[in-house]
Design a protein around this motif. Structure first.
Motif, PDB file in Angstrom:
ATOM      1  N   SER A  57      39.494  -4.965  80.959  1.00 15.33           N
ATOM      2  CA  SER A  57      40.185  -3.648  81.636  1.00 15.33           C
ATOM      3  C   SER A  57      41.376  -3.931  82.326  1.00 15.33           C
ATOM      4  O   SER A  57      41.323  -4.699  83.227  1.00 15.33           O
ATOM      5  CB  SER A  57      38.837  -3.315  82.139  1.00 15.33           C
ATOM      6  N   VAL A 103      42.189  -2.040  84.896  1.00 18.88           N
ATOM      7  CA  VAL A 103      41.767  -1.946  86.220  1.00 18.88           C
ATOM      8  C   VAL A 103      41.480  -3.266  86.892  1.00 18.88           C
ATOM      9  O   VAL A 103      41.918  -3.585  87.793  1.00 18.88           O
ATOM     10  CB  VAL A 103      40.402  -0.892  86.332  1.00 18.88           C
ATOM     11  N   VAL A 141      42.081  -6.233  85.512  1.00 18.55           N
ATOM     12  CA  VAL A 141      43.442  -6.974  85.743  1.00 18.55           C
ATOM     13  C   VAL A 141      44.373  -6.318  86.919  1.00 18.55           C
ATOM     14  O   VAL A 141      44.784  -7.473  87.536  1.00 18.55           O
ATOM     15  CB  VAL A 141      44.077  -7.001  84.243  1.00 18.55           C
ATOM     16  N   SER A 175      53.415   2.733  72.911  1.00 20.74           N
ATOM     17  CA  SER A 175      52.260   2.446  73.921  1.00 20.74           C
ATOM     18  C   SER A 175      52.858   2.135  75.332  1.00 20.74           C
ATOM     19  O   SER A 175      52.432   2.388  76.435  1.00 20.74           O
ATOM     20  CB  SER A 175      51.374   1.371  73.314  1.00 20.74           C
ATOM     21  N   LYS A 197      53.956   5.227  77.081  1.00 20.51           N
ATOM     22  CA  LYS A 197      52.956   5.938  77.681  1.00 20.51           C
ATOM     23  C   LYS A 197      52.026   5.217  78.761  1.00 20.51           C
ATOM     24  O   LYS A 197      51.026   5.776  79.074  1.00 20.51           O
ATOM     25  CB  LYS A 197      51.939   6.218  76.343  1.00 20.51           C
ATOM     26  N   PHE A 233      50.033   4.141  81.776  1.00 23.83           N
ATOM     27  CA  PHE A 233      49.629   4.795  82.987  1.00 23.83           C
ATOM     28  C   PHE A 233      48.628   4.412  83.969  1.00 23.83           C
ATOM     29  O   PHE A 233      49.053   3.932  84.891  1.00 23.83           O
ATOM     30  CB  PHE A 233      49.074   6.130  82.362  1.00 23.83           C
ATOM     31  N   ASP A 234      47.484   3.603  83.386  1.00 27.73           N
ATOM     32  CA  ASP A 234      46.455   3.112  83.889  1.00 27.73           C
ATOM     33  C   ASP A 234      47.054   2.136  85.029  1.00 27.73           C
ATOM     34  O   ASP A 234      46.842   2.004  86.100  1.00 27.73           O
ATOM     35  CB  ASP A 234      45.637   2.371  82.951  1.00 27.73           C
ATOM     36  N   LYS A 293      48.839   3.609  87.962  1.00 28.60           N
ATOM     37  CA  LYS A 293      47.878   4.384  88.776  1.00 28.60           C
ATOM     38  C   LYS A 293      47.233   3.113  89.586  1.00 28.60           C
ATOM     39  O   LYS A 293      47.075   3.384  90.658  1.00 28.60           O
ATOM     40  CB  LYS A 293      47.009   5.241  87.895  1.00 28.60           C
ATOM     41  N   VAL A 294      46.632   2.289  89.074  1.00 29.49           N
ATOM     42  CA  VAL A 294      45.779   1.401  89.764  1.00 29.49           C
ATOM     43  C   VAL A 294      46.447   0.418  90.549  1.00 29.49           C
ATOM     44  O   VAL A 294      46.191  -0.100  91.569  1.00 29.49           O
ATOM     45  CB  VAL A 294      44.877   0.451  88.744  1.00 29.49           C
ATOM     46  N   THR A 325      54.226   9.308  82.828  1.00 29.03           N
ATOM     47  CA  THR A 325      52.837   9.749  82.686  1.00 29.03           C
ATOM     48  C   THR A 325      52.431   9.744  84.228  1.00 29.03           C
ATOM     49  O   THR A 325      51.496  10.702  84.488  1.00 29.03           O
ATOM     50  CB  THR A 325      51.944   8.765  81.734  1.00 29.03           C
ATOM     51  N   LEU A 327      53.491  12.998  85.554  1.00 27.61           N
ATOM     52  CA  LEU A 327      52.922  14.054  85.132  1.00 27.61           C
ATOM     53  C   LEU A 327      51.514  14.295  85.698  1.00 27.61           C
ATOM     54  O   LEU A 327      51.016  15.182  86.290  1.00 27.61           O
ATOM     55  CB  LEU A 327      52.705  13.704  83.707  1.00 27.61           C
ATOM     56  N   TYR A 328      50.795  12.986  85.730  1.00 27.94           N
ATOM     57  CA  TYR A 328      49.361  13.141  86.699  1.00 27.94           C
ATOM     58  C   TYR A 328      49.496  13.587  88.011  1.00 27.94           C
ATOM     59  O   TYR A 328      48.672  14.562  88.424  1.00 27.94           O
ATOM     60  CB  TYR A 328      48.931  11.829  86.603  1.00 27.94           C
ATOM     61  N   ALA A 358      50.385  17.227  87.950  1.00 30.69           N
ATOM     62  CA  ALA A 358      49.296  18.168  87.440  1.00 30.69           C
ATOM     63  C   ALA A 358      47.958  18.356  88.477  1.00 30.69           C
ATOM     64  O   ALA A 358      47.456  19.419  88.746  1.00 30.69           O
ATOM     65  CB  ALA A 358      48.916  17.873  86.041  1.00 30.69           C
ATOM     66  N   ALA A 405      54.783  17.247  80.189  1.00 28.77           N
ATOM     67  CA  ALA A 405      54.038  16.618  79.097  1.00 28.77           C
ATOM     68  C   ALA A 405      54.843  16.911  77.709  1.00 28.77           C
ATOM     69  O   ALA A 405      54.761  16.090  76.852  1.00 28.77           O
ATOM     70  CB  ALA A 405      52.718  17.590  78.984  1.00 28.77           C
ATOM     71  N   LEU A 420      57.410  14.343  77.234  1.00 26.13           N
ATOM     72  CA  LEU A 420      56.944  13.064  76.900  1.00 26.13           C
ATOM     73  C   LEU A 420      56.942  13.250  75.452  1.00 26.13           C
ATOM     74  O   LEU A 420      56.965  12.218  74.677  1.00 26.13           O
ATOM     75  CB  LEU A 420      55.501  12.916  77.605  1.00 26.13           C
TER      76      LEU A 420
END
Lengths: 304, 277
Positions: free
Chosen positions: A127, A129, A131, A236, A239, A241-242, A245-246, A260, A263-264, A267, A280, A283
């Motif tokens: 995952s 997260v 990593v 990819s 795109k 994001f994860d 974010k983490v 992304t 965008l998050y 929003a 969005a 993108l």
């Protein structure tokens, strides 16, 4: 064949029955995709022309034409995020080169092939997260193992990695390369296995060295795979994001912010629904562009 | 193979093994740190094999401490298993329809399915969020399962395999008077079982690792999945790195097990379809 016989006997009823069966079988998927993808895509296009926040209720909606889109180009954070996105794309060619080298080595020069496949594939199934959390510790500026190692071998001022404006994005890229190599490797290995062995044998007879063999046989014959991996990789990576974010939340000072992620936050933290929808669609436009370029270039560039 | 070649091959194997070990060092470090008492985590030189063991205490703290890790786990298992099953059902039905049935508008519908594949999931998060609020699916496992279950990718992948089923098999069933439900369940599905396994395992891995959807479509802590749980745990437990590592190991382990069991299917699936989640 069977269809035609049925149709001859009972044309109307047979066809209608087959129609109905067809709709029943593809129906669930289609309803799902309509509600979850098609309507949202159109809704987000409509919302991108509004100045609205979803907590405000529909009566507060205000149409503003292309204002959100023109604002995008004056928005500094958006521009930095876009630039970072483009820099991140460098991950893809690096991944391709490294994974092709490893794939050739695994395919031709070593024992225990499947063991090596598993090893290099592990990051891909882990995952993001987990990593990201592990790499936060590994890259820790003062007591992370990476910098402790660098200090021990005599590097005076090792970089602060994720805490440094100039090193944060390269650190993210290192992690992305690490995660993605396994996927490219597996696809390349499948491609290498489909190259006919007698091509190599005749090259041997002609006295070709390893390098010539690679350049004249292997590389051209895996070019469709390279192209496929390039396109899926670009899309990819674009795109991502994860991981952002983490790992960094775009910090320090937006040096790792990407579209992304922007965008998050627009929003769901700043609650600017209209503006976020314009991001969005921007993108979406970029991904479409990559796909269209792919369709055009494919025929000219790739050896089948 | 002559002797010289064989020696060369062993040397290459050993060299690549070093590269491979270096490659998975982050995992080794993670596992090793999860077994250590806190003060040993950042000790240098690194004790790859812990000098002092604290594994039992670390994992016990993670699993029965303040953060309900067992609950996160259970939530994730529930969501992942149900998403995988529902996704297999929906995608294989559609794949059968698109490969073995003739109905009006078939090609048009298939093109639309392929087009949805191009829409980046981040682009539609906001409207999906709104629709989920209206349908009362927000902050529920049902909503999360639904969002992961309608996959154009899965349909496309399975369709390739359904198309490989020869018409004669189905025609034979039709002669016996079987309708499409029975042809699908009794003949087609068993024939594509390896493809179902491949797609099922991939969907399982993707759902287990999914972070963005639970982040956006769940709010209550009691519904959180492991990915959300470990992130929360990592930000809230501050400097207890050995515990955080025990958490990340716990989050990855089920996948490693599934991957090792289904290794062949995963690797073949990735290589064949060249799919990417």
């Amino acid at each position: 064949m069977d269809n035609t016989t049925i149709k001859q006997v009972e044309p109307a009823r047979g066809a209608r029955k087959e129609n109905l069966a067809g709709y029943i079988f593809v129906g669930p998927l289609f309803i799902g995709l309509t509600v979850l993808t098609i309507i949202p895509t159109l809704l987000s296009l409509v919302l991108s022309f509004t100045d609205w926040s979803f907590i405000a209720g529909f009566d507060k909606i205000k149409f503003v034409g292309f204002k959100n889109y023109s604002m995008l180009f004056d928005d500094n954070v958006f521009r930095i995020s876009m630039k970072n996105n483009l820099i991140l794309l460098l991950v893809v060619p690096i991944q391709l080169v490294l994974s092709l080298i490893i794939a050739v080595v695994i395919d031709r020069f070593v024992f225990f092939k499947s063991f090596f496949k598993v090893i290099f594939f592990l990051p891909y199934i882990s995952s993001i997260v987990a990593v990201a959390i592990v790499f936060q510790l590994l890259f820790h500026p003062s007591y992370g193992p990476i910098n402790q190692f660098l200090l021990a071998i005599g590097v005076k001022n090792p970089p602060l990695w994720l805490a440094d404006i100039h090193y944060a994005l390269p650190s993210v890229m290192i992690i992305l390369v690490w995660i993605g190599i396994g996927f490219c490797l597996i696809v390349y290995l499948a491609a290498l296995q489909s190259i006919p062995r007698d091509l190599y044998e005749s090259a041997d007879i002609d006295g070709a060295g390893s390098w010539t063999r690679f350049m004249k046989i292997t590389f051209p014959l895996v070019s469709p795979t390279t192209f496929f991996l390039l396109v899926t990789g670009l899309i990819s990576t674009f795109k991502s994001f994860d991981i952002i974010k983490v790992l960094t939340e775009g910090k320090p000072a937006y040096s790792t912010s990407v579209i992304t992620y922007y965008l998050y936050t627009t929003a769901f933290e700043n609650l600017k629904t209209g503006y976020a929808s314009a991001i969005a669609w921007f993108l979406f436009g970029c991904v479409l562009l990559i796909t269209l370029v792919q369709l055009n270039v494919q025929k000219r560039w790739v050896n089948y | 193979m002559d002797k010289q070649n064989k020696i060369g091959k062993w040397i290459a194997t050993i060299l690549l093994a070093f590269v491979g070990i270096a490659f998975i060092l982050p995992f080794v470090w993670m596992i090793s740190a999860s077994f250590k008492p806190e003060i040993d985590v950042f000790k240098y030189p690194i004790d790859w094999i812990p000098k002092h063991w604290n594994a039992y205490e670390n994992y016990k703290d993670v699993w029965s401490g303040e953060h309900p890790f067992a609950l996160y786990y259970w939530n994730t298992i529930k969501v992942t298993v149900l998403t995988t099953l529902l996704s297999l059902l929906v995608s294989s039905m559609a794949a059968y329809g698109f490969s073995h049935l003739e109905f009006r508008g078939k090609n048009f519908l298939f093109v639309i399915v392929l087009m949805t594949f191009m829409v980046p999931s981040a682009s539609i998060l906001v409207p999906q969020f709104l629709i989920f609020k209206w349908l009362h699916l927000f902050d529920s496992h049902t909503g999360l399962i639904i969002i992961g279950s309608f996959s154009a990718l899965g349909t496309f992948m399975l369709r390739q395999f359904f198309m490989g089923i020869h018409k004669d098999y189905l025609d034979a069933g039709r002669m016996d008077g079987a309708g499409h439900p029975r042809l699908f369940m009794g003949i087609a599905l068993p024939l594509v079982r390896p493809a179902l396994a491949t797609y099922g395992i991939l969907r399982f891995i993707w759902t287990w690792n999914d972070y963005a959807n639970p982040l956006i479509f769940l709010r209550s802590d009691k519904l959180a999945t492991v990915q959300i749980g470990i992130q929360k745990f990592a930000t809230e437990s501050g400097a207890f790195y050995s515990l955080i590592m025990a958490g990340t190991v716990s989050a990855i382990i089920p996948l490693i097990v599934i991957f090792i069991v289904g290794q062949k299917q995963v690797i073949e699936g990735v290589a064949l379809g060249g799919v990417k989640g």
